[in-house]
Design a protein around this motif. Structure first.
Motif, PDB file in Angstrom:
ATOM      1  N   ILE A  81      76.936  74.959 138.720  1.00 40.89           N
ATOM      2  CA  ILE A  81      77.081  74.278 137.174  1.00 40.89           C
ATOM      3  C   ILE A  81      76.221  75.369 136.354  1.00 40.89           C
ATOM      4  O   ILE A  81      75.122  75.500 136.601  1.00 40.89           O
ATOM      5  N   GLY A  82      76.911  76.118 135.371  1.00 37.31           N
ATOM      6  CA  GLY A  82      75.999  76.772 134.619  1.00 37.31           C
ATOM      7  C   GLY A  82      75.748  78.225 134.967  1.00 37.31           C
ATOM      8  O   GLY A  82      75.341  79.069 134.642  1.00 37.31           O
ATOM      9  N   LYS A  83      76.374  78.450 136.538  1.00 36.22           N
ATOM     10  CA  LYS A  83      75.743  79.880 137.127  1.00 36.22           C
ATOM     11  C   LYS A  83      76.576  81.013 136.424  1.00 36.22           C
ATOM     12  O   LYS A  83      75.823  82.178 136.036  1.00 36.22           O
ATOM     13  N   GLU A  84      77.740  80.916 135.997  1.00 38.24           N
ATOM     14  CA  GLU A  84      78.628  81.904 135.474  1.00 38.24           C
ATOM     15  C   GLU A  84      77.704  82.344 134.058  1.00 38.24           C
ATOM     16  O   GLU A  84      77.814  83.570 133.831  1.00 38.24           O
ATOM     17  N   VAL A  85      77.684  81.369 133.267  1.00 41.74           N
ATOM     18  CA  VAL A  85      77.007  81.716 131.799  1.00 41.74           C
ATOM     19  C   VAL A  85      75.706  82.302 131.934  1.00 41.74           C
ATOM     20  O   VAL A  85      75.469  83.256 131.066  1.00 41.74           O
ATOM     21  N   GLU A  86      74.981  81.823 132.862  1.00 40.82           N
ATOM     22  CA  GLU A  86      73.584  82.127 132.908  1.00 40.82           C
ATOM     23  C   GLU A  86      73.530  83.726 133.361  1.00 40.82           C
ATOM     24  O   GLU A  86      72.708  84.371 132.929  1.00 40.82           O
ATOM     25  N   SER A  87      74.468  84.057 134.418  1.00 33.46           N
ATOM     26  CA  SER A  87      74.527  85.341 134.767  1.00 33.46           C
ATOM     27  C   SER A  87      74.745  86.306 133.705  1.00 33.46           C
ATOM     28  O   SER A  87      74.683  87.324 133.646  1.00 33.46           O
ATOM     29  N   TYR A  88      75.561  85.867 132.648  1.00 31.39           N
ATOM     30  CA  TYR A  88      76.046  86.683 131.690  1.00 31.39           C
ATOM     31  C   TYR A  88      74.923  87.247 130.767  1.00 31.39           C
ATOM     32  O   TYR A  88      75.115  88.449 130.132  1.00 31.39           O
ATOM     33  N   LYS A  89      74.028  86.472 130.557  1.00 36.91           N
ATOM     34  CA  LYS A  89      72.791  86.605 129.818  1.00 36.91           C
ATOM     35  C   LYS A  89      71.866  88.077 130.162  1.00 36.91           C
ATOM     36  O   LYS A  89      71.734  88.832 129.714  1.00 36.91           O
ATOM     37  N   TYR A 138      77.890  73.244 124.848  1.00 39.81           N
ATOM     38  CA  TYR A 138      77.913  73.737 126.052  1.00 39.81           C
ATOM     39  C   TYR A 138      77.028  72.512 126.897  1.00 39.81           C
ATOM     40  O   TYR A 138      77.626  72.421 127.969  1.00 39.81           O
ATOM     41  N   LEU A 139      76.001  72.303 126.257  1.00 38.30           N
ATOM     42  CA  LEU A 139      75.323  70.903 127.114  1.00 38.30           C
ATOM     43  C   LEU A 139      76.238  69.842 127.358  1.00 38.30           C
ATOM     44  O   LEU A 139      76.037  69.135 128.369  1.00 38.30           O
ATOM     45  N   GLY A 140      76.987  69.534 126.373  1.00 43.03           N
ATOM     46  CA  GLY A 140      77.836  68.464 126.556  1.00 43.03           C
ATOM     47  C   GLY A 140      78.844  68.572 127.522  1.00 43.03           C
ATOM     48  O   GLY A 140      79.218  67.738 128.331  1.00 43.03           O
ATOM     49  N   VAL A 141      79.445  69.842 127.872  1.00 45.85           N
ATOM     50  CA  VAL A 141      80.486  70.172 128.691  1.00 45.85           C
ATOM     51  C   VAL A 141      79.748  69.966 130.267  1.00 45.85           C
ATOM     52  O   VAL A 141      80.272  69.244 131.123  1.00 45.85           O
ATOM     53  N   ILE A 142      78.462  70.464 130.162  1.00 48.67           N
ATOM     54  CA  ILE A 142      77.894  70.362 131.540  1.00 48.67           C
ATOM     55  C   ILE A 142      77.268  68.843 131.832  1.00 48.67           C
ATOM     56  O   ILE A 142      77.595  68.507 133.034  1.00 48.67           O
ATOM     57  N   LYS A 143      77.061  67.908 130.845  1.00 47.96           N
ATOM     58  CA  LYS A 143      76.794  66.731 131.189  1.00 47.96           C
ATOM     59  C   LYS A 143      77.875  65.962 131.593  1.00 47.96           C
ATOM     60  O   LYS A 143      77.814  65.225 132.649  1.00 47.96           O
ATOM     61  N   ARG A 144      79.159  66.219 131.016  1.00 48.81           N
ATOM     62  CA  ARG A 144      80.467  65.519 131.313  1.00 48.81           C
ATOM     63  C   ARG A 144      80.529  65.838 132.921  1.00 48.81           C
ATOM     64  O   ARG A 144      80.910  65.184 133.653  1.00 48.81           O
ATOM     65  N   ASN A 147      78.107  63.864 135.289  1.00 49.89           N
ATOM     66  CA  ASN A 147      78.460  62.626 135.206  1.00 49.89           C
ATOM     67  C   ASN A 147      79.624  62.190 135.835  1.00 49.89           C
ATOM     68  O   ASN A 147      79.694  61.238 136.835  1.00 49.89           O
ATOM     69  N   ARG A 148      80.630  63.176 135.780  1.00 53.77           N
ATOM     70  CA  ARG A 148      81.882  62.941 136.694  1.00 53.77           C
ATOM     71  C   ARG A 148      81.770  63.334 138.031  1.00 53.77           C
ATOM     72  O   ARG A 148      83.066  63.242 138.733  1.00 53.77           O
ATOM     73  N   GLU A 149      80.900  64.138 138.392  1.00 55.62           N
ATOM     74  CA  GLU A 149      80.912  64.851 139.796  1.00 55.62           C
ATOM     75  C   GLU A 149      82.224  65.727 139.830  1.00 55.62           C
ATOM     76  O   GLU A 149      82.842  65.651 141.015  1.00 55.62           O
ATOM     77  N   GLU A 150      82.493  66.569 139.097  1.00 55.14           N
ATOM     78  CA  GLU A 150      83.509  67.412 138.951  1.00 55.14           C
ATOM     79  C   GLU A 150      83.460  68.314 139.993  1.00 55.14           C
ATOM     80  O   GLU A 150      82.393  69.110 140.416  1.00 55.14           O
ATOM     81  N   ILE A 151      84.610  68.672 140.853  1.00 53.79           N
ATOM     82  CA  ILE A 151      84.767  69.553 141.802  1.00 53.79           C
ATOM     83  C   ILE A 151      85.896  70.716 141.609  1.00 53.79           C
ATOM     84  O   ILE A 151      86.857  70.228 141.349  1.00 53.79           O
ATOM     85  N   GLY A 175      85.680  77.543 149.185  1.00 54.89           N
ATOM     86  CA  GLY A 175      85.100  77.891 147.806  1.00 54.89           C
ATOM     87  C   GLY A 175      84.752  76.737 146.954  1.00 54.89           C
ATOM     88  O   GLY A 175      84.300  76.753 145.784  1.00 54.89           O
ATOM     89  N   MET A 176      84.902  75.670 147.445  1.00 55.60           N
ATOM     90  CA  MET A 176      84.722  74.294 146.684  1.00 55.60           C
ATOM     91  C   MET A 176      83.439  74.181 146.154  1.00 55.60           C
ATOM     92  O   MET A 176      82.277  74.346 147.382  1.00 55.60           O
ATOM     93  N   THR A 177      83.110  73.995 145.096  1.00 50.56           N
ATOM     94  CA  THR A 177      81.711  73.508 144.541  1.00 50.56           C
ATOM     95  C   THR A 177      81.789  72.367 143.630  1.00 50.56           C
ATOM     96  O   THR A 177      82.672  72.169 142.965  1.00 50.56           O
ATOM     97  N   TYR A 178      80.614  71.940 143.364  1.00 55.29           N
ATOM     98  CA  TYR A 178      80.584  71.008 142.048  1.00 55.29           C
ATOM     99  C   TYR A 178      80.297  71.912 140.935  1.00 55.29           C
ATOM    100  O   TYR A 178      79.281  72.453 140.688  1.00 55.29           O
ATOM    101  N   ASN A 179      81.318  71.956 139.939  1.00 55.25           N
ATOM    102  CA  ASN A 179      81.296  72.852 138.985  1.00 55.25           C
ATOM    103  C   ASN A 179      82.246  72.403 137.601  1.00 55.25           C
ATOM    104  O   ASN A 179      82.701  71.462 137.895  1.00 55.25           O
ATOM    105  N   LEU A 180      81.834  72.983 136.580  1.00 56.37           N
ATOM    106  CA  LEU A 180      82.759  72.460 135.553  1.00 56.37           C
ATOM    107  C   LEU A 180      84.394  72.981 135.943  1.00 56.37           C
ATOM    108  O   LEU A 180      84.680  73.915 136.201  1.00 56.37           O
ATOM    109  N   VAL A 181      85.329  71.873 135.605  1.00 55.86           N
ATOM    110  CA  VAL A 181      86.723  72.113 135.946  1.00 55.86           C
ATOM    111  C   VAL A 181      87.290  73.308 135.150  1.00 55.86           C
ATOM    112  O   VAL A 181      88.222  73.800 135.677  1.00 55.86           O
ATOM    113  N   GLU A 182      86.714  73.534 134.212  1.00 55.46           N
ATOM    114  CA  GLU A 182      87.207  74.664 133.190  1.00 55.46           C
ATOM    115  C   GLU A 182      87.006  75.953 134.047  1.00 55.46           C
ATOM    116  O   GLU A 182      87.903  76.892 133.746  1.00 55.46           O
TER     117      GLU A 182
END
Length: 268
Positions: A81-89, A138-144, A147-151, A175-182
């Motif tokens: 979670i958040g790895k994609e966007v953090e790498s962009y910076k 963005y923080l709201g997307v991450i919290k959701r 909280n839902r333990e999205e895979i 390739g399965m990870t806990y991550n944003l479904v988006e």
């Protein structure tokens, strides 16, 4: 300037590792009607809009099937979670430095001329995309997601995910990870773009968000991701790092190809 979010963001995107037993995962997936075949799929590469929407609906079904399940055991399912966007910076800073280096060179080759012509525009687009993501909950997307333990499946295209005789099949669960479904939808869109298929990214985003019953912040997150020139930057990085994997002519063609689908912004 890239907007910095609250310190709590750095906490929720920590790269924690969650225990997962491979065998129990396979058993659980099987119980849920998902079979790991460990054999590559063959499929018709001449996809139309109907086929693409059908694959997106399958991605949504896969997510809903596994949402909220915490695998336990000895091996590990990572949280990305958040790895994609953090790498962009980090990427933006490095490529901005390289762009400035090329500007001050006394002579340039054809690859560098393309970078000079488009690099600054792409860097500006990337910064705007990143700002858009941070400024639209963005923080709201991450919290959701947490909280839902999205895979996420990681590879959600027809090579790794399909429906066969009414059942969901995947080639591998590696390739399965806990991550944003988006992220699965975003990666699928990038696959379609690279194949140079005629797609309406905005329509695909709407189909996924509505089908997944997500909020407006998911629209903004996906629009921001799709506005980021990921492929152009990746090719640029390979050239900058001088890995010698491809000739300058091959790199030049790839840069031009990526511009065909990444020089557009989806930020409203």
């Amino acid at each position: 300037m890239i907007v910095i979010v609250k310190k709590s963001l750095s906490i929720v995107i920590s790269m924690e590792e969650i225990n997962m037993d491979v065998l129990s995962a396979k058993e659980y997936l099987n119980i849920k009607g998902i079979t790991i075949t460990e054999q590559c799929f063959s499929y018709d590469k001449n996809m139309d809009k109907k086929d693409i929407i059908s694959q997106i609906n399958l991605i949504i079904e896969f997510h809903k099937t596994l949402i909220g399940h915490n695998f336990n055991g000895t091996s590990r399912l990572k949280s990305t979670i958040g790895k994609e966007v953090e790498s962009y910076k980090v990427q933006i800073k490095k490529l901005q430095k390289h762009y400035d280096y090329i500007v001050n060179k006394s002579s340039t080759n054809q690859v560098e001329k393309v970078i000079l012509s488009n690099g600054n525009i792409m860097l500006k687009q990337a910064k705007e995309a990143l700002n858009h993501i941070y400024e639209h909950d963005y923080l709201g997307v991450i919290k959701r997601s947490m909280n839902r333990e999205e895979i996420c499946i990681g590879k959600a295209d027809n090579n790794n995910l399909r429906r066969n005789e009414g059942k969901i099949e995947i080639v591998t669960a590696k390739g399965m990870t806990y991550n944003l479904v988006e992220e699965d939808l975003y990666n699928y869109i990038k696959k379609l773009q690279r194949k140079q298929l005629n797609i309406d990214e905005e329509e695909l985003i709407k189909s996924f968000v509505y089908g997944s019953h997500l909020s407006f912040n998911s629209f903004d997150y996906l629009r921001g991701l799709c506005s980021y020139p990921k492929d152009f930057f990746k090719i640029w990085e390979r050239y900058r790092d001088n890995k010698k994997e491809k000739t300058n002519d091959a790199i030049l063609l790839e840069l031009k190809k990526s511009l065909n689908y990444e020089s557009r912004s989806f930020i409203i």
